[in-house]
Design an enzyme around this catalytic site. Structure first.
Site, PDB file in Angstrom:
ATOM      1  CD  GLU A  92      -3.101  -0.706   0.173  1.00 20.25           C
ATOM      2  OE1 GLU A  92      -3.422   0.485   0.014  1.00 20.25           O
ATOM      3  OE2 GLU A  92      -3.611  -1.644  -0.468  1.00 20.25           O
ATOM      4  CG  ASP A 146      -7.436   4.269  -7.381  1.00 23.20           C
ATOM      5  OD1 ASP A 146      -8.056   5.337  -7.181  1.00 23.20           O
ATOM      6  OD2 ASP A 146      -6.999   3.555  -6.460  1.00 23.20           O
ATOM      7  CB  THR A 194      -5.709   6.384  -1.812  1.00 22.93           C
ATOM      8  OG1 THR A 194      -6.588   5.899  -2.826  1.00 22.93           O
ATOM      9  CG2 THR A 194      -5.185   5.208  -1.008  1.00 22.93           C
TER      10      THR A 194
END
Length: 412
Positions: free
Chosen positions: A199, A217, A222
């Site tokens: 990650e 994405d 994120t």
């Protein structure tokens, strides 16, 4: 091509050698074999009680035995030879609770294992396996499927032989919580470091509370220790919980916008100040604890419940956890359902290695359905590598690659 032999005692002390298929039978003399496992340190994945510890299978008493806990699933018994030695022969005498599928393995470090013998047609009794050609400091019986519907696994003896008693070379032994699952604190830490390598491209997951960016994405921003996303509800849940624990915090003003953008990649109402506010909040120990608690509540705990129900050891538990982080718990359920169409889980009497291969196949198939996840190296060069090395307990040292970067976790 391996030859499996069973030695059966006949009257008058005569022994006959029976060869179970896999090739032409060639009798091998054991005259030069030296017993190298007698009274060596042995441990097991589980024991039925104090009278059935692993050492009972390596002592000089042929009537004592090792016995695992009852139930389906994978269990093992491991012998430490003290130093790397050649292992040419392994002899096992089973109790009534034998393994139908098992592997005899050797290892230099107690973490990465090489098969020297594999069978899916074990029938109990005595298995005398010769010409194995293995070497290692450790010898392990990895039992993956029971031969009987009840009980676990049990051995009266497991003996390893080599051509000499002199060690070839010394190595540093593996250590740690060996047979523990991810509910063990150190094993969970290993899992979190593995997640962080995929990650955040680091093992230092605690340094990622302040991380935030848009990866393009389709999930919006994120952020945080497992990639909470503004477009997939989990970031909204994190900020909601932070506001519950600390009303009026620096992120509270963005809750209406987070509700609006949930389900999209939009930044409407978040820019330009949201990323700075997230980084500021990340210095707050309360927000850090919220991230950890929400990670566990949303991903770790549900994955662990499913993995334990399926009878998976630490590697399988991690595979479920990683799938939940990327695909959500509903995605994990779908991947699991696909794997169960191909193979039985250990709790259902299936072979754990076979099942995990099916699960990882289903996982990579799911990843390839999304452009942002088409790079499957977090499975192929990490989880799949651990599985190929039969490291079902995620015992260190661990080495792997993610997206081309190499990582290592040392033995405890």
């Amino acid at each position: 091509m391996r030859i499996r032999r069973r030695t059966l005692a006949l009257g008058g002390g005569i022994a006959v050698l029976l060869c179970v298929p896999l090739g032409i039978s060639v009798a091998a003399s054991a005259n030069n074999d030296v017993l190298i496992s007698r009274d060596r340190a042995a441990i097991a994945s589980s024991v039925r009680g104090a009278d059935w510890v692993a050492g009972k299978a390596t002592d000089a008493d042929s009537s004592s035995r090792w016995a695992s806990t009852d139930g389906p699933g994978t269990q093992w018994v491991r012998i430490d030879l003290g130093a790397v030695q050649a292992v040419d022969r392994v002899r096992m005498r089973w109790d009534q609770t034998y393994a139908k599928s098992y592997r005899v393995q050797t290892s230099l470090d107690g973490s990465n294992w090489n098969d020297v013998y594999v069978t899916r047609s074990g029938d109990g009794g005595t298995d005398d396996l010769k010409r194995l050609g293995g070497s290692g400091r450790y010898v392990r019986l990895l039992a993956t499927q029971r031969g009987r519907e009840r009980g676990g696994y049990s051995l009266f003896e497991i003996k390893a032989y080599g051509p000499r008693a002199t060690p070839l070379r010394a190595v540093t032994p593996a250590s740690g919580s060996l047979a523990a699952g991810l509910d063990d604190g150190r094993k969970k830490e290993t899992a979190l470091e593995l997640i962080a390598s995929a990650e955040n491209s680091t093992l230092s997951w605690r340094e990622q509370y302040a991380y935030i960016e848009d990866l393009g994405d389709g999930r919006g921003y994120t952020a945080g220790i497992v990639g909470f996303c503004s477009g997939t509800s989990d970031m909204l849940d994190v900020v909601n919980e932070y506001n519950r624990r600390k009303p009026g915090n620096v992120l509270s003003a963005y809750l209406p916008a987070l509700r609006t953008v949930d389900g999209s990649d939009s930044h409407a109402g978040l820019d330009p100040g949201f990323t700075a506010a997230w980084k500021e909040a990340a210095r707050d120990p309360i927000f850090q604890k919220v991230q950890e608690d929400e990670r566990d509540w949303m991903y770790f705990d549900p994955a662990m419940r499913m993995a334990r129900a399926d009878g998976l050891r630490a590697l399988g538990q991690f595979a479920y956890f990683d799938a939940a982080v990327m695909h959500g718990v509903s995605g994990l359920r779908g991947i699991r359902a696909e794997a169960l169409r191909e193979s039985k889980a250990p709790a259902l009497g299936g072979d754990e290695i076979t099942y995990l291969n099916a699960f990882l196949d289903a996982r990579t198939d799911e990843m390839r359905t999304e452009e942002a996840h088409r790079d499957t190296t977090r499975v192929d060069t990490a989880q799949r590598q651990f599985l190929r090395r039969s490291n079902l307990d995620l015992t260190g040292p661990l080495t792997w690659k993610v997206y081309g970067d190499s990582y290592r976790i040392a033995a405890d």
